[in-house]
Design a protein around this motif. Structure first.
Motif, PDB file in Angstrom:
ATOM      1  N   ARG A  94      -2.734 -52.538  -8.547  1.00  0.00           N
ATOM      2  CA  ARG A  94      -3.152 -51.834  -7.331  1.00  0.00           C
ATOM      3  C   ARG A  94      -2.198 -50.680  -7.033  1.00  0.00           C
ATOM      4  O   ARG A  94      -0.983 -50.878  -7.002  1.00  0.00           O
ATOM      5  N   SER A 100      -9.778 -57.161  -1.881  1.00  0.00           N
ATOM      6  CA  SER A 100      -9.290 -58.477  -1.436  1.00  0.00           C
ATOM      7  C   SER A 100      -7.848 -58.416  -0.926  1.00  0.00           C
ATOM      8  O   SER A 100      -7.486 -59.161  -0.016  1.00  0.00           O
ATOM      9  N   ASP A 175      -7.439 -49.210  -7.938  1.00  0.00           N
ATOM     10  CA  ASP A 175      -7.014 -50.476  -8.566  1.00  0.00           C
ATOM     11  C   ASP A 175      -7.909 -50.751  -9.763  1.00  0.00           C
ATOM     12  O   ASP A 175      -8.928 -50.090  -9.955  1.00  0.00           O
ATOM     13  N   ARG A 204     -11.485 -49.532  -9.205  1.00  0.00           N
ATOM     14  CA  ARG A 204     -11.901 -48.778  -8.004  1.00  0.00           C
ATOM     15  C   ARG A 204     -11.503 -47.328  -8.242  1.00  0.00           C
ATOM     16  O   ARG A 204     -10.332 -47.032  -8.501  1.00  0.00           O
TER      17      ARG A 204
HETATM   18  P1  TMP Z   1     -10.411 -57.253  -5.525  1.00  0.00           P
HETATM   19  O1  TMP Z   1      -9.831 -56.292  -4.531  1.00  0.00           O
HETATM   20  O2  TMP Z   1     -11.800 -57.713  -5.167  1.00  0.00           O
HETATM   21  O3  TMP Z   1      -9.483 -58.394  -5.808  1.00  0.00           O
HETATM   22  O4  TMP Z   1     -10.567 -56.451  -6.889  1.00  0.00           O
HETATM   23  C1  TMP Z   1      -9.485 -55.798  -7.487  1.00  0.00           C
HETATM   24  C2  TMP Z   1      -9.948 -55.041  -8.710  1.00  0.00           C
HETATM   25  O5  TMP Z   1     -10.397 -55.915  -9.715  1.00  0.00           O
HETATM   26  C3  TMP Z   1     -11.129 -54.097  -8.458  1.00  0.00           C
HETATM   27  O6  TMP Z   1     -10.886 -52.885  -9.167  1.00  0.00           O
HETATM   28  C4  TMP Z   1     -12.322 -54.793  -9.002  1.00  0.00           C
HETATM   29  C5  TMP Z   1     -11.755 -55.661 -10.071  1.00  0.00           C
HETATM   30  N1  TMP Z   1     -12.431 -56.943 -10.169  1.00  0.00           N
HETATM   31  C6  TMP Z   1     -13.038 -57.308 -11.363  1.00  0.00           C
HETATM   32  O7  TMP Z   1     -13.033 -56.545 -12.323  1.00  0.00           O
HETATM   33  N2  TMP Z   1     -13.635 -58.533 -11.434  1.00  0.00           N
HETATM   34  C7  TMP Z   1     -13.664 -59.404 -10.411  1.00  0.00           C
HETATM   35  O8  TMP Z   1     -14.221 -60.496 -10.550  1.00  0.00           O
HETATM   36  C8  TMP Z   1     -13.035 -59.013  -9.178  1.00  0.00           C
HETATM   37  C9  TMP Z   1     -13.046 -59.939  -7.995  1.00  0.00           C
HETATM   38  C10 TMP Z   1     -12.432 -57.786  -9.115  1.00  0.00           C
END
Ligand code: TMP
Length: 256
Positions: A94, A100, A175, A204
């Protein structure tokens, strides 16, 4: 085409046995899921776009010496990869608070982080990929301390490189999530390589000027314009053909 053996079907990809031993074919679907598949949908053309975006990024990372599972793109939806034993630890990097972490720690989304933060999650659909620490990964044998050292070193280099690559095309790398796998080399030594995919499904990406979201959050949050956002990422990377999606979809249907 000879019938291939399906090894595994995930939420966004299907893995088939490759024709050479030790290889797999990664087939990119248009299926999209969020919140551990509680939300399901389709993003038209996503498989084709993620295939070429991930190919482009894996090739750039290989050029800078990051070992990856990627061998070559075979057609519009498939790539040939080395078969790996996936390490069940998802590595999240990040640079800006979002998703999250923003929610969990009450930090407004969009806050620049004073330093990049790396988080680990245990890769388990049943448990919703819970956040873990290095201690859990080692104690439960999911990754050895050496493997963690190896993938952490790669992760930091990947973050620096990709942050610069995206900034150069007006995109903030907020991230992203990486997966690593083990592979045995010709001498029988096991080493860690980058696996899975790197695409707007697991990054992201925000427009650097407007902060507009250009990734799967548009699907997760029902924002609309999902297909267009994925296309725009490919266009800025310089890999969308001049004829745009129509040209890509044409080559997709010619092959299948
Ligand atoms: P999060 O903020 O939902 O934890 O996600 C952090 C990063 O990880 C975001 O770029 C999306 C990616 N991600 C995945 O690739 N697979 C997943 O199952 C999740 C929850 C997030």
């Amino acid at each position: 085409m000879a019938k291939r053996t399906k090894l595994y079907e995930g939420k966004a990809k299907v893995l088939f046995q490759g024709s050479e031993p030790g290889t797999v074919v990664q087939y990119f679907k248009d299926d999209a899921t969020a919140f551990n598949a509680k939300k399901k949908g389709t993003i038209n053309g996503k498989g084709v776009l993620n295939n070429i975006i991930s190919e482009f990024i894996m090739l750039r990372l290989q050029e800078m010496g990051i070992p990856t599972h990627f061998i070559k793109r075979m057609n519009m939806r498939e790539q040939l990869c080395h078969q790996v034993d996936i390490i069940p630890v998802e590595v999240i990097v990040r640079n800006v608070a979002a998703g999250s972490m923003a929610k969990r720690l009450g930090i407004p989304e969009g806050t620049n982080l004073p330093r990049s933060i790396v988080e680990f999650c245990y890769k388990s659909d049943e448990l919703d990929d819970p956040l873990i620490s290095e201690e859990h990964a080692v104690a439960f044998g999911w990754a050895s301390p050496q493997e963690i050292d190896d993938f952490m070193a790669m992760t930091l280099r990947i973050n620096d490189y990709l942050s610069g690559l995206f900034m150069g095309i007006g995109i903030r790398l907020v991230d992203f999530k990486l997966e690593f796998g083990r592979i045995e080399d010709e001498n029988g030594d096991v080493r860690v390589v980058l696996a899975d995919e790197i695409s707007p499904d697991n990054c992201r990406l925000w427009d650097a000027k407007t902060n507009e979201k250009m990734d799967k959050d548009r699907f997760r949050r029902d924002m609309g314009g999902v297909e267009e956002a994925y296309q725009e990422v490919a266009r800025r990377l310089g890999i969308l053909p001049e004829g745009g999606m129509a040209e890509l979809e044409e080559s997709d249907s010619e092959e299948s």
